[in-house]
Scaffold this motif. Structure first.
Motif, PDB file in Angstrom:
ATOM      1  N   ILE A  66       0.836  -1.209   0.000  1.00  0.00           N
ATOM      2  CA  ILE A  66       0.000   0.000   0.000  1.00  0.00           C
ATOM      3  C   ILE A  66       0.870   1.259   0.000  1.00  0.00           C
ATOM      4  CG2 ILE A  66      -1.474   1.377   1.548  1.00  0.00           C
ATOM      5  CD1 ILE A  66      -3.203  -0.573   0.300  1.00  0.00           C
ATOM      6  N   GLU A  67       1.939   1.217   0.820  1.00  0.00           N
ATOM      7  CA  GLU A  67       2.821   2.371   0.932  1.00  0.00           C
ATOM      8  C   GLU A  67       3.589   2.601  -0.379  1.00  0.00           C
ATOM      9  OE1 GLU A  67       3.037   4.725   2.928  1.00  0.00           O
ATOM     10  OE2 GLU A  67       4.960   5.614   2.352  1.00  0.00           O
ATOM     11  N   CYS A  69       2.626   1.706  -3.345  1.00  0.00           N
ATOM     12  CA  CYS A  69       1.659   2.187  -4.328  1.00  0.00           C
ATOM     13  C   CYS A  69       1.419   3.689  -4.135  1.00  0.00           C
ATOM     14  CB  CYS A  69       0.365   1.412  -4.191  1.00  0.00           C
ATOM     15  SG  CYS A  69      -0.829   1.872  -5.437  1.00  0.00           S
ATOM     16  N   ARG A  70       1.258   4.089  -2.887  1.00  0.00           N
ATOM     17  CA  ARG A  70       1.015   5.493  -2.591  1.00  0.00           C
ATOM     18  C   ARG A  70       2.183   6.353  -3.108  1.00  0.00           C
ATOM     19  NH1 ARG A  70       1.521   9.212   1.180  1.00  0.00           N
ATOM     20  NH2 ARG A  70       3.208   8.047   2.150  1.00  0.00           N
ATOM     21  N   ARG A  71       3.393   5.879  -2.872  1.00  0.00           N
ATOM     22  CA  ARG A  71       4.568   6.663  -3.300  1.00  0.00           C
ATOM     23  C   ARG A  71       4.663   6.746  -4.820  1.00  0.00           C
ATOM     24  NH1 ARG A  71       9.632   5.123   0.623  1.00  0.00           N
ATOM     25  NH2 ARG A  71       8.426   4.778   2.508  1.00  0.00           N
ATOM     26  N   LYS A  73       2.251   6.640  -6.901  1.00  0.00           N
ATOM     27  CA  LYS A  73       1.184   7.490  -7.431  1.00  0.00           C
ATOM     28  C   LYS A  73       1.356   8.959  -7.048  1.00  0.00           C
ATOM     29  CE  LYS A  73      -0.767   4.249  -9.680  1.00  0.00           C
ATOM     30  NZ  LYS A  73      -0.776   4.287 -11.164  1.00  0.00           N
ATOM     31  N   LEU A  74       2.262   9.237  -6.095  1.00  0.00           N
ATOM     32  CA  LEU A  74       2.521  10.625  -5.709  1.00  0.00           C
ATOM     33  C   LEU A  74       3.549  11.297  -6.608  1.00  0.00           C
ATOM     34  CD1 LEU A  74       2.651  10.712  -1.788  1.00  0.00           C
ATOM     35  CD2 LEU A  74       1.159  12.039  -3.281  1.00  0.00           C
ATOM     36  N   ARG A  79       3.634   8.164 -11.680  1.00  0.00           N
ATOM     37  CA  ARG A  79       2.202   7.963 -11.385  1.00  0.00           C
ATOM     38  C   ARG A  79       1.418   7.285 -12.508  1.00  0.00           C
ATOM     39  NH1 ARG A  79       1.094  13.923 -10.873  1.00  0.00           N
ATOM     40  NH2 ARG A  79       1.219  13.354  -8.677  1.00  0.00           N
ATOM     41  N   THR A 101      -5.624   4.008  -2.765  1.00  0.00           N
ATOM     42  CA  THR A 101      -4.226   4.458  -2.763  1.00  0.00           C
ATOM     43  C   THR A 101      -3.726   4.664  -4.186  1.00  0.00           C
ATOM     44  OG1 THR A 101      -3.459   2.190  -2.740  1.00  0.00           O
ATOM     45  CG2 THR A 101      -3.523   3.321  -0.629  1.00  0.00           C
TER      46      THR A 101
END
Ligand code: CA
Length: 230
Positions: A66-67, A69-71, A73-74, A79, A101
């Motif tokens: 999850i983390e 993926c978040r990074r 996409k940021l 992204r 996320t």
């Protein structure tokens, strides 16, 4: 991805047997594959290899899926990479959280390999369509991928296929330094043996063509590192 090299898939999975099964099946479909067993390794590989798609296990030691993926996409330069999240958790709330996320797709374990391969294909096709319909530009230079044309202001620039692809790869990530090895992978493909000096030769041709069309040369040589646009 539009021409040249086969798409590169990053598989992030801490269980060795699952990692191998995925790498084997992706390889059999003709994709290039890199694998990571931990989140930290995955983040390094994303930086170094710039994969075209990421298959990401949710449950990983250290940095979770999850983390990661978040990074991904940021960051502006990552992204657009499709992320398929794998999870042993079948609950709807997990699925929603995964997609929230920014994951592009979500597959529950145990999954069928053939279904996962189909999802990979669908996600890559979606991105390729977006890229092909895209007009990339930098300063006065414009690259129309669908029409396969390059312009300086409104003057067409004639490029060979390799120079076209090189320019496309650079335009997709303006400001980012790409090493000769990364350019080789992206433009020629990983399985082709090409000397890294070949990159310099084609960069030289590309610069000449851009200047010849009345433009300035937007390609920056970064000593000891590679090339960047702007
Ligand atoms: Ca796991």
């Amino acid at each position: 991805m539009a021409t040249g090299a086969e798409p590169l898939i990053l598989v992030v999975e801490d269980e060795a047997s699952q990692r191998q099964v995925l790498a084997y099946n992706l390889g059999a479909k003709g994709y290039r594959v890199v694998t990571a067993a931990t989140g930290d390794e995955a983040l390094l590989l994303i930086d170094e290899e710039m994969p075209d798609l990421i298959i990401l296990d949710w449950m990983l030691p250290e940095v979770s899926g999850i983390e990661i993926c978040r990074r991904v996409k940021l960051r502006d330069d990552t992204r657009d990479i499709p992320v398929i999240m794998l999870s042993a958790r079948a609950e709807e709330s997990d699925r929603v959280r995964g997609l929230e996320t920014g994951a592009d797709d979500y597959v529950t374990k145990p999954y069928s390999v053939s279904e996962l391969m189909a999802r990979v294909k669908t996600n890559l096709r979606r991105v390729r369509k977006a890229i092909e319909g895209q007009v990339l530009s930098f300063g006065n230079i414009r690259l129309d991928a669908e029409q396969h044309r390059v312009y300086h202001a409104d003057t067409p620039i004639h490029l060979g296929p390799t120079e076209f692809r090189l320019l496309q790869v650079l335009l997709e990530r303006p400001g980012r330094v790409l090493s000769r090895e990364q350019l080789l992978d992206r433009v020629w493909g990983r399985d082709v043996y090409v000397d890294t000096r070949t990159v310099d030769v084609h960069i030289g041709r590309l610069r000449k063509a851009l200047r010849g069309a009345g433009g300035s040369d937007p390609i920056r040589t970064v000593r000891g590192a590679g090339y960047a646009l702007g």
